[in-house]
Design a protein around this motif. Structure first.
Motif, mmCIF file in Angstrom:
data_model
loop_
_atom_site.group_PDB
_atom_site.id
_atom_site.type_symbol
_atom_site.label_atom_id
_atom_site.label_comp_id
_atom_site.label_asym_id
_atom_site.label_seq_id
_atom_site.Cartn_x
_atom_site.Cartn_y
_atom_site.Cartn_z
ATOM 1 N N GLY A 1 11.043 -5.659 -10.653
ATOM 2 C CA GLY A 1 11.115 -6.830 -11.527
ATOM 3 C C GLY A 1 12.503 -7.450 -11.524
ATOM 4 N N ASP A 2 13.531 -6.601 -11.474
ATOM 5 C CA ASP A 2 14.905 -7.106 -11.399
ATOM 6 C C ASP A 2 15.137 -7.831 -10.070
ATOM 7 O OD1 ASP A 2 15.292 -5.732 -13.825
ATOM 8 O OD2 ASP A 2 15.807 -3.909 -12.727
ATOM 9 N N ALA A 3 14.529 -7.325 -9.008
ATOM 10 C CA ALA A 3 14.637 -7.994 -7.713
ATOM 11 C C ALA A 3 13.988 -9.371 -7.763
ATOM 12 C CB ALA A 3 13.985 -7.146 -6.618
ATOM 13 N N GLU B 1 0.799 -1.227 0.000
ATOM 14 C CA GLU B 1 0.000 0.000 0.000
ATOM 15 C C GLU B 1 0.829 1.273 0.000
ATOM 16 O OE1 GLU B 1 -3.502 0.150 2.470
ATOM 17 O OE2 GLU B 1 -3.312 -1.974 2.934
ATOM 18 N N HIS B 2 2.075 1.192 0.418
ATOM 19 C CA HIS B 2 2.883 2.413 0.543
ATOM 20 C C HIS B 2 4.257 2.190 -0.083
ATOM 21 C CE1 HIS B 2 -0.204 4.009 3.176
ATOM 22 N NE2 HIS B 2 -0.121 2.913 3.914
ATOM 23 N N GLU B 3 4.290 2.101 -1.388
ATOM 24 C CA GLU B 3 5.549 1.870 -2.082
ATOM 25 C C GLU B 3 6.488 3.063 -1.937
ATOM 26 O OE1 GLU B 3 4.588 -1.161 -5.746
ATOM 27 O OE2 GLU B 3 4.499 0.991 -6.111
ATOM 28 N N VAL B 4 7.764 2.751 -1.779
ATOM 29 C CA VAL B 4 8.806 3.775 -1.728
ATOM 30 C C VAL B 4 9.401 3.991 -3.120
ATOM 31 C CG1 VAL B 4 11.093 4.320 -0.786
ATOM 32 C CG2 VAL B 4 9.336 3.303 0.685
ATOM 33 N N ASP B 5 9.693 2.887 -3.830
ATOM 34 C CA ASP B 5 10.332 2.971 -5.145
ATOM 35 C C ASP B 5 10.133 1.628 -5.836
ATOM 36 O OD1 ASP B 5 11.964 3.322 -7.355
ATOM 37 O OD2 ASP B 5 13.580 4.260 -6.237
ATOM 38 N N ARG B 6 9.329 1.610 -6.899
ATOM 39 C CA ARG B 6 9.056 0.348 -7.580
ATOM 40 C C ARG B 6 10.059 0.054 -8.688
ATOM 41 N NH1 ARG B 6 3.486 0.703 -10.936
ATOM 42 N NH2 ARG B 6 4.377 -1.090 -12.011
ATOM 43 N N ALA C 1 8.713 -7.943 -3.541
ATOM 44 C CA ALA C 1 7.853 -7.149 -2.666
ATOM 45 C C ALA C 1 8.687 -6.224 -1.785
ATOM 46 C CB ALA C 1 6.982 -8.069 -1.816
ATOM 47 N N LEU C 2 9.779 -6.726 -1.238
ATOM 48 C CA LEU C 2 10.641 -5.905 -0.393
ATOM 49 C C LEU C 2 11.288 -4.773 -1.187
ATOM 50 C CD1 LEU C 2 12.342 -8.593 1.865
ATOM 51 C CD2 LEU C 2 10.920 -6.678 2.651
ATOM 52 N N LYS C 3 11.619 -5.018 -2.444
ATOM 53 C CA LYS C 3 12.255 -3.960 -3.244
ATOM 54 C C LYS C 3 11.365 -2.734 -3.343
ATOM 55 C CE LYS C 3 14.542 -1.374 -5.933
ATOM 56 N NZ LYS C 3 13.664 -0.251 -5.599
ATOM 57 N N ASN C 4 10.066 -2.916 -3.335
ATOM 58 C CA ASN C 4 9.152 -1.777 -3.414
ATOM 59 C C ASN C 4 9.275 -0.845 -2.214
ATOM 60 O OD1 ASN C 4 6.978 -2.168 -5.818
ATOM 61 N ND2 ASN C 4 7.627 -4.156 -5.038
ATOM 62 N N THR C 5 9.960 -1.297 -1.168
ATOM 63 C CA THR C 5 10.150 -0.492 0.039
ATOM 64 C C THR C 5 11.549 0.113 0.120
ATOM 65 O OG1 THR C 5 11.029 -2.264 1.476
ATOM 66 C CG2 THR C 5 8.633 -2.133 1.224
ATOM 67 N N VAL C 6 12.385 -0.090 -0.917
ATOM 68 C CA VAL C 6 13.785 0.336 -0.887
ATOM 69 C C VAL C 6 14.016 1.377 -1.975
ATOM 70 C CG1 VAL C 6 16.191 -0.412 -1.145
ATOM 71 C CG2 VAL C 6 14.526 -1.915 -0.024
ATOM 72 N N TYR C 7 14.603 2.526 -1.609
ATOM 73 C CA TYR C 7 14.869 3.578 -2.584
ATOM 74 C C TYR C 7 16.045 3.202 -3.477
ATOM 75 C CZ TYR C 7 16.028 8.063 -4.635
ATOM 76 O OH TYR C 7 16.300 9.055 -5.529
ATOM 77 N N GLY C 8 15.965 3.610 -4.739
ATOM 78 C CA GLY C 8 17.038 3.350 -5.686
ATOM 79 C C GLY C 8 16.775 2.095 -6.490
ATOM 80 N N ASP C 9 17.610 1.867 -7.501
ATOM 81 C CA ASP C 9 17.468 0.692 -8.353
ATOM 82 C C ASP C 9 17.808 -0.605 -7.631
ATOM 83 O OD1 ASP C 9 17.830 0.983 -11.847
ATOM 84 O OD2 ASP C 9 17.201 2.613 -10.552
ATOM 85 N N PHE C 10 18.805 -0.563 -6.757
ATOM 86 C CA PHE C 10 19.358 -1.779 -6.167
ATOM 87 C C PHE C 10 18.499 -2.257 -4.993
ATOM 88 C CE2 PHE C 10 23.859 -0.096 -7.336
ATOM 89 C CZ PHE C 10 23.636 -0.392 -8.667
ATOM 90 N N ASN C 11 18.276 -3.576 -4.924
ATOM 91 C CA ASN C 11 17.500 -4.163 -3.835
ATOM 92 C C ASN C 11 18.432 -4.514 -2.672
ATOM 93 O OD1 ASN C 11 15.242 -5.048 -2.505
ATOM 94 N ND2 ASN C 11 15.250 -7.088 -3.424
ATOM 95 N N GLN C 12 18.473 -3.656 -1.674
ATOM 96 C CA GLN C 12 19.414 -3.810 -0.568
ATOM 97 C C GLN C 12 18.771 -4.616 0.562
ATOM 98 O OE1 GLN C 12 22.392 -2.910 -1.058
ATOM 99 N NE2 GLN C 12 22.486 -1.110 -2.345
ATOM 100 N N VAL C 13 18.539 -5.901 0.316
ATOM 101 C CA VAL C 13 17.954 -6.769 1.344
ATOM 102 C C VAL C 13 18.753 -8.058 1.416
ATOM 103 C CG1 VAL C 13 15.637 -5.799 1.045
ATOM 104 C CG2 VAL C 13 16.291 -7.847 -0.238
ATOM 105 N N SER C 14 18.621 -8.745 2.546
ATOM 106 C CA SER C 14 19.364 -9.983 2.791
ATOM 107 C C SER C 14 18.464 -11.203 2.625
ATOM 108 C CB SER C 14 19.932 -9.971 4.209
ATOM 109 O OG SER C 14 18.867 -10.015 5.156
ATOM 110 N N VAL C 15 19.088 -12.364 2.562
ATOM 111 C CA VAL C 15 18.337 -13.619 2.528
ATOM 112 C C VAL C 15 17.445 -13.734 3.753
ATOM 113 C CG1 VAL C 15 18.550 -16.140 2.638
ATOM 114 C CG2 VAL C 15 20.030 -14.838 1.094
ATOM 115 N N GLU C 16 17.982 -13.367 4.906
ATOM 116 C CA GLU C 16 17.196 -13.466 6.144
ATOM 117 C C GLU C 16 15.939 -12.609 6.077
ATOM 118 O OE1 GLU C 16 17.783 -12.923 10.998
ATOM 119 O OE2 GLU C 16 19.219 -12.022 9.603
#
Length: 357
Positions: free
Chosen positions: A296-298, A287-292, A326-341
């Motif tokens: 798709g790359d994520a 409901e509250h995307e930061v950066d979509r 889904a998590l990438k939509n909450t992260v600013y910028g092109d790169f998906n800065q999330v971990s496996v955990e």
């Protein structure tokens, strides 16, 4: 066991253009912005960063000019864990893209400035693909790399044919960008012979339609419990069969589904057709995307990781990919800065967003 498998896996090589991204701050319009926020991004680089964050040995291959901006870009790629030894230098400029982020009922807007870039003027023979792919197990490219010029499409063919000859897994993200196909040939006529080499294929329904001519089923879910997605699963299975007939080498066909309610409210799901049957995810309501941009790359990065880490569990790989997207939509910028955990926590239903102490 998954970590051991990842550490032993041969590297994944991705190929495409990385650009300087210039974004208006605070959802401003181009006409309002007195400054722009500079970051780097591009589909295939985005995939590589996701994989590196997940611990997969990864190398990104592109062509850049030999100047200070390109060196800053390479430093950013290396800081995100990417191998950059396959980057070649030449040309006069990096590609740019300008992003005006949408809000509520106003769409986002992208303006490209890529004509004549170092990557757009890449020609076959400029990259020693046998050397680059010598210790690789997987090669990933996308339709964007073939959209910029005929020389670029021919360079893609050179890379794909070398990867095929060397026995690598080849994955393709169809990635149709209407604004880029300007050199006199259609995406379908250029892409179809290249896509034919794919073992793994990704895309959204409009991209499969544009490139392979497969008519969409449609994804219109409005809540996480919407039953229309379940009702359409037989149609998605038939959709997978159609794609499989068109790309006989392809063993896994992935379709990421998105229903955009507004610019910042989207619902996501995904399906996989493989071995004559369909697997599907649940639905994420964001409901509250930061950066979509890069979502798709994520998905692609998460899926490649999942197929490597869980080789006997396509359902888990598919669920991992969608959670990563889904998590990438909450992260600013092109790169998906999330971990496996973090991805696995979301897969397990931890959606409360509590502070981790």
């Amino acid at each position: 066991m998954d970590n051991e498998r990842i550490l032993k896996y041969k590297k994944v090589v991705t190929f495409g253009e990385v650009m300087l991204r210039l974004t208006t701050p605070s959802f401003q319009r181009f006409s309002q912005a007195g400054q722009l926020v500079a970051t780097f991004g591009g589909s295939e680089a985005n995939v590589a960063v996701s994989l590196a964050n997940f611990g997969v040995p990864t190398e990104f291959v592109t062509r850049l000019p030999d100047n200070a901006v390109a060196r800053a870009c390479i430093a950013s790629l290396r800081a995100n864990g990417l191998g950059t030894e396959g980057i070649v230098f030449g040309g006069k400029r990096m590609g740019l893209y300008y992003l005006e982020a949408g809000a509520a009922f106003r769409n986002s807007n992208v303006v490209y400035d890529r004509d004549g870039s170092a990557f757009a003027t890449l020609k076959p023979g400029m990259i020693d693909w046998e050397h680059v792919l010598a210790d690789a197990g997987w090669f990933h490219w996308s339709g964007i790399a073939a959209a910029l010029s005929q020389d670029g499409a021919d360079a893609c063919r050179e890379a794909i044919e070398t990867a095929h000859r060397m026995g690598l897994v080849i994955s393709c993200d169809l990635n149709f960008r209407k604004k880029l196909w300007n050199y006199g040939r259609t995406a379908a006529e250029v892409m179809q012979p290249l896509v034919a080499y794919s073992n793994v294929l990704f895309g959204a329904e409009p991209e499969y339609l544009e490139i392979l001519g497969v008519k969409p089923v449609g994804f219109k879910a409005t809540t996480e419990k919407d039953t229309s997605f379940q009702d359409n699963l037989p149609a998605f299975e038939d959709y997978g069969r159609q794609v499989a007939r068109l790309v006989p080498r392809c063993r896994k066909i992935f379709l990421e589904l998105r229903n955009s309610i507004t610019s910042n409210h989207n619902l996501l799901a995904a399906v996989l057709y493989s071995d004559g049957s369909l697997k599907h995810t649940g639905i994420y309501d964001i409901e509250h995307e930061v950066d979509r941009v890069g979502a798709g790359d994520a998905f692609v990065g998460g899926l490649i990781y999942g197929l490597i880490a869980y080789p006997d569990n396509d359902q888990k790989a598919l669920d991992f990919a969608l959670a990563a997207s889904a998590l990438k939509n909450t992260v600013y910028g092109d790169f998906n800065q999330v971990s496996v955990e973090e991805v696995e926590n979301l897969m397990q239903g931890n959606k409360a967003g509590r502070v981790m102490r």
